[in-house]
Every structure is written in C-alpha cells, then in structure tokens.
Design a protein around this motif. Structure first.
Motif, mmCIF file in Angstrom:
data_model
loop_
_atom_site.group_PDB
_atom_site.id
_atom_site.type_symbol
_atom_site.label_atom_id
_atom_site.label_comp_id
_atom_site.label_asym_id
_atom_site.label_seq_id
_atom_site.Cartn_x
_atom_site.Cartn_y
_atom_site.Cartn_z
ATOM 1 N N PRO A 140 0.784 -1.238 0.000
ATOM 2 C CA PRO A 140 0.000 0.000 0.000
ATOM 3 C C PRO A 140 0.815 1.287 0.000
ATOM 4 N N LEU A 141 2.126 1.203 0.190
ATOM 5 C CA LEU A 141 2.916 2.431 0.315
ATOM 6 C C LEU A 141 2.924 3.259 -0.965
ATOM 7 N N MET A 142 2.711 2.641 -2.106
ATOM 8 C CA MET A 142 2.620 3.414 -3.343
ATOM 9 C C MET A 142 1.452 4.378 -3.292
ATOM 10 N N ASP A 143 0.307 3.895 -2.789
ATOM 11 C CA ASP A 143 -0.873 4.759 -2.664
ATOM 12 C C ASP A 143 -0.712 5.778 -1.546
ATOM 13 N N VAL A 144 -0.029 5.397 -0.468
ATOM 14 C CA VAL A 144 0.227 6.350 0.611
ATOM 15 C C VAL A 144 1.007 7.544 0.065
ATOM 16 N N CYS A 145 2.024 7.268 -0.733
ATOM 17 C CA CYS A 145 2.832 8.345 -1.311
ATOM 18 C C CYS A 145 2.038 9.158 -2.329
ATOM 19 N N ARG A 146 1.209 8.495 -3.116
ATOM 20 C CA ARG A 146 0.396 9.230 -4.087
ATOM 21 C C ARG A 146 -0.552 10.189 -3.367
ATOM 22 N N ARG A 147 -1.182 9.715 -2.305
ATOM 23 C CA ARG A 147 -2.082 10.592 -1.540
ATOM 24 C C ARG A 147 -1.307 11.734 -0.899
ATOM 25 N N ALA A 148 -0.101 11.457 -0.435
ATOM 26 C CA ALA A 148 0.705 12.497 0.208
ATOM 27 C C ALA A 148 1.038 13.625 -0.761
ATOM 28 N N ILE A 149 1.463 13.308 -1.981
ATOM 29 C CA ILE A 149 1.817 14.363 -2.924
ATOM 30 C C ILE A 149 0.573 15.036 -3.471
ATOM 31 N N GLU A 150 -0.542 14.336 -3.541
ATOM 32 C CA GLU A 150 -1.794 14.981 -3.950
ATOM 33 C C GLU A 150 -2.213 16.027 -2.925
ATOM 34 N N ARG A 151 -1.986 15.753 -1.646
ATOM 35 C CA ARG A 151 -2.313 16.719 -0.590
ATOM 36 C C ARG A 151 -1.272 17.817 -0.506
ATOM 37 N N GLY A 152 -0.048 17.531 -0.914
ATOM 38 C CA GLY A 152 0.994 18.537 -0.999
ATOM 39 C C GLY A 152 1.570 18.929 0.342
ATOM 40 N N GLY A 153 2.167 20.124 0.394
ATOM 41 C CA GLY A 153 2.743 20.624 1.625
ATOM 42 C C GLY A 153 3.790 19.698 2.196
ATOM 43 N N LEU A 154 3.685 19.461 3.507
ATOM 44 C CA LEU A 154 4.661 18.629 4.209
ATOM 45 C C LEU A 154 4.268 17.159 4.276
ATOM 46 N N TYR A 155 3.139 16.794 3.679
ATOM 47 C CA TYR A 155 2.722 15.395 3.751
ATOM 48 C C TYR A 155 3.771 14.443 3.150
ATOM 49 N N ALA A 181 -0.132 14.096 10.067
ATOM 50 C CA ALA A 181 0.714 15.256 9.750
ATOM 51 C C ALA A 181 -0.120 16.527 9.671
ATOM 52 N N PRO A 182 0.433 17.659 10.071
ATOM 53 C CA PRO A 182 -0.300 18.924 10.001
ATOM 54 C C PRO A 182 -0.321 19.482 8.583
ATOM 55 N N GLN A 183 -1.330 20.260 8.280
ATOM 56 C CA GLN A 183 -1.413 20.935 6.991
ATOM 57 C C GLN A 183 -0.433 22.106 6.977
ATOM 58 N N CYS A 184 0.371 22.213 5.929
ATOM 59 C CA CYS A 184 1.338 23.313 5.821
ATOM 60 C C CYS A 184 1.673 23.482 4.348
ATOM 61 N N ASP A 185 0.921 24.330 3.659
ATOM 62 C CA ASP A 185 1.047 24.429 2.210
ATOM 63 C C ASP A 185 2.345 25.100 1.765
ATOM 64 N N ASP A 186 2.747 26.168 2.441
ATOM 65 C CA ASP A 186 3.953 26.903 2.066
ATOM 66 C C ASP A 186 4.992 26.710 3.163
ATOM 67 N N TYR A 187 5.998 25.898 2.903
ATOM 68 C CA TYR A 187 6.927 25.507 3.957
ATOM 69 C C TYR A 187 8.328 26.036 3.708
ATOM 70 N N THR A 188 9.094 26.089 4.772
ATOM 71 C CA THR A 188 10.496 26.483 4.722
ATOM 72 C C THR A 188 11.373 25.259 4.952
ATOM 73 N N LEU A 189 12.685 25.451 4.806
ATOM 74 C CA LEU A 189 13.612 24.368 5.112
ATOM 75 C C LEU A 189 13.471 23.942 6.560
ATOM 76 N N GLN A 190 13.328 24.896 7.463
ATOM 77 C CA GLN A 190 13.179 24.538 8.874
ATOM 78 C C GLN A 190 11.915 23.738 9.104
ATOM 79 N N ASP A 191 10.853 24.055 8.382
ATOM 80 C CA ASP A 191 9.615 23.267 8.501
ATOM 81 C C ASP A 191 9.861 21.814 8.109
ATOM 82 N N VAL A 192 10.638 21.602 7.057
ATOM 83 C CA VAL A 192 10.943 20.240 6.613
ATOM 84 C C VAL A 192 11.775 19.511 7.661
ATOM 85 N N LEU A 193 12.767 20.199 8.200
ATOM 86 C CA LEU A 193 13.614 19.578 9.223
ATOM 87 C C LEU A 193 12.810 19.263 10.484
#
Length: 383
Positions: free
Chosen positions: A304-319, A355-367
């Motif tokens: 199922p991890l293929m679909d987990v990743c597809r959903r994550a990039i569809e939601r965008g942000g930090l997902y 995971a929290p919603q965060c559409d516009d993220y910084t490097l620190q947000d990723v870390l």
C-alpha cells in the motif's frame, strides 16, 4: 557536460559506480564525502586527489585527517562539512548520492552556489521539492536525474515538442524480492529476505524500500517535481526483468521507452555527460538473450505504500516529508529487527494521516517535520 565533479556519498553503491564513470570519461574530482567508511575514503582520496573531503561522522573525519595528512586534501567534518564540499569545492556538477533526507541541505547548498546537481537522492525532492525546484529556477542551474527510472523518462522526453505533447509517465518497478506474495506470506519475512533483491545492487535502506515498494512511491513524488506532472498522470507498472527502465506516453498514444541492462552506471554517466553520449563501462543489451519482457499491474493491497505516497503528494505541503521520514525510521527499525515488515506501511500511513497541513513551507519546517515524523513512529511502536 561535467568537467569538475563533487560526489556526495562516494563510498556507497552509487558513489563507487560514479567513480567508474569518472575513470571512463576522464572527469576531474574536486570533492568526495562519506559517512564513516574511512578505509574506502582514504583509497579514493589517494587515487583522485580531491581538494576537499568530508566525513559526516566526526570521529571518522578525525581518523581520516591523520591517514591522508600527506595528500594535500582538506578534510572537513560533520553535516556542515558535507554542505561545504557541495558548494565550495569548485565543481561544476555535484552528484548527490547521500541516502535519506540528509541529502536535502547539501543539494540546496550546491544549487545556491550555482552548481548543477545530478540527483540520486530521492528524498531531496520528496521532502523539499518546492524548495529545491524554486531554487533551481532562480539560479538557472540544471537538475539532472540519476535514478534509472527518472533518467529513462528524461531520455524519453528528449525531442518532445513540449509538455502538452505528454499524456502520461510510466514508472517501471522490478517488484522486488516479494513480488507475487500475499500479505499473510509477508507477515514474518526477515530483513535478510528483504535485502535479497533480484536485479539491482543497492544499499540496505533502498533495497528494503524496493521490497516494500516504498521506493516506487518516492519515485512517483520525485517525478511530480522533476517533470512538473500531476500525480494522476504518473502510472506504475511491474516489470520483472528491469530492462525497460521507464516510459513516456504521448498524446498521440505513441510510447517511447529507454532500455538497457540493470546497471546504474548508464544513468549516472548520462547525467554527467548530458547532452552528449560516450561509450559506457556497461555491457551491451541483447534482447535475444533477455528472451522476454513481462509487465504486471502493481498489487496495491499487499504493497500500500505506493498509494500512501500518491495521496501524500496529492495533498501537498509537508505530507510527502512526513511519509519520507516516517519510512526512514520504520525501515531502520525493521532492519534492526524491532518491527515486522508489514508494520512499515502501517507506520508510514499513520504518520501521513496525523501530519499537520502546511502548504507553504520552509527548510526549517521540513527539518522539524523530519524530527516529528520519526518521533511519531517511535511512539507508535512503544504504545
């Protein structure tokens, strides 16, 4: 074409194969970095005489300084030392083959320094795709794919009349060592079994990702950023022979693919010599000897991890960053024998959902997301 090259992760599988390409094409090495393999790094320094070297492990860096004190190579230490090699070595191309999210900051450092990046580190774009692609546009540098699948797409797009002509990208997957297995059959598989890949020689983390099919989910996210495609326009197909490395379907339903033996030196060399081509250290492909090429739909229920990743990039942000870091942690725990194989997917899916919603993220947000996602995984297995 590359003339001066910095290799991040030079003692790993991709790094060593890149040095085969260096030998074949006569490139100059300006910097090499690794984690803690002092013995191999010393050998590489004495052969290639780079101006800089770095070990992310501080103790390894100190040991290396003593061993190569007579060479003139400046040895740097820690993550900061790796980033310094990426941006200050005088290279025109940085090949990033670091494993994991640790490759993100060195990629950004290289781009900010105006250097082209040959990218073998999936996690850079998975976790920080928005940051990296924006920096690449602003600096006007090249971001060249090294993964065999993305290199195949990149090659198949040469001569395309434009993005509007592309209908779909098709990523091929070997299916890993557990192709055809059911969820029940995978419940008690061992790390040793997961590390027994049928076609490719890779490091342990990436090999387990192949077994869980997480690598294909990561590659889907990476393809979104590399080729500016919607997730819905990227298809995954199982191809056991690993001869067709990926395909592009155009709007006229013509499909163009790149084929070759399963050897990473082909995509590595193309990234380093683009737009030119030279004789390769890899053998020639004989389709008659291969005999047949087979293709299958993925088993999304078992993997199922293929679909987990597809959903994550569809939601965008930090997902996607949460998916990546949760997987890194779960993958390690599985290799350490602390969780079962099928728990990897459960833990990654749980981290993405929380995971929290965060559409516009910084490097620190990723870390910060990296730390949080790993903590989520550890908390779940302790509950």
């Amino acid at each position: 074409m590359t003339k001066d090259l910095c290799i991040l992760g030079s003692t790993g599988s991709i790094g060593r194969q890149a040095l085969d390409v260096v030998d074949k094409c006569g490139l100059h090495v300006t910097a090499l970095t690794a984690c803690r393999n002092v013995e191999i790094m010393e050998e590489q320094i004495r052969k290639y005489r780079p101006a800089y070297a770095a070990m992310s492990d501080a103790q390894a860096a100190e040991a290396l300084k003593v061993k190569v004190a007579d060479t003139g190579t400046r040895v740097l230490s820690g993550h900061a030392g790796v980033c310094e090699c990426a941006c200050c070595s005088g290279a025109d191309t940085v090949l990033n083959s670091i494993v994991g999210i640790a490759g993100l900051e060195p990629t950004l450092a290289a781009v900010q320094a105006g250097e082209n990046v040959a990218l073998a580190n999936k996690e850079t774009l998975v976790a920080g795709g928005h940051l990296v692609t924006r920096a690449v546009r602003e600096k006007g540098v090249a971001l060249l794919p090294v993964d065999s699948e993305h290199s195949a797409i990149f090659q198949s797009l040469q001569g395309s009349p434009g993005k509007k002509a592309v209908h779909k990208l098709i990523l091929t997957a070997s299916g890993g060592p557990f192709f055809g297995k059911t969820r029940a059959e995978l419940e008690n598989v061992t790390a040793e079994q997961a590390l027994n890949h049928p076609n490719w020689s890779m490091g342990p983390k990436i090999t387990v990702d192949s077994a869980s099919m997480m690598n294909k989910g990561l590659e889907l996210i990476e393809a979104v950023w590399l080729f500016d495609m919607r997730p819905s326009d990227i298809e995954i197909v199982i191809h056991r022979e690993s001869i067709v490395h990926s395909l592009v379907e155009y709007v006229d339903h013509s499909v163009i693919a790149q084929l070759g033996l399963p050897d990473m030196r082909i995509p590595i060399q193309y990234a380093l010599t683009y737009p030119e081509r030279f004789e390769s250290p890899v053998g020639r492909l004989s389709l008659a000897q291969v005999g047949k090429l087979t293709f299958y739909d993925p088993d999304y229920e078992t993997f199922p991890l293929m679909d987990v990743c597809r959903r994550a990039i569809e939601r965008g942000g930090l997902y996607p960053a949460y998916a990546n870091s949760a997987n890194e942690e779960a993958n390690l725990l599985f290799r350490q024998g602390k969780i079962k194989f099928m728990q990897i997917a459960q833990l990654v899916a749980d981290a993405v959902e929380r995971a929290p919603q965060c559409d516009d993220y910084t490097l620190q947000d990723v870390l910060d997301a990296d730390v949080h996602a790993r903590a989520m995984v550890r908390e779940r297995i302790q509950a």
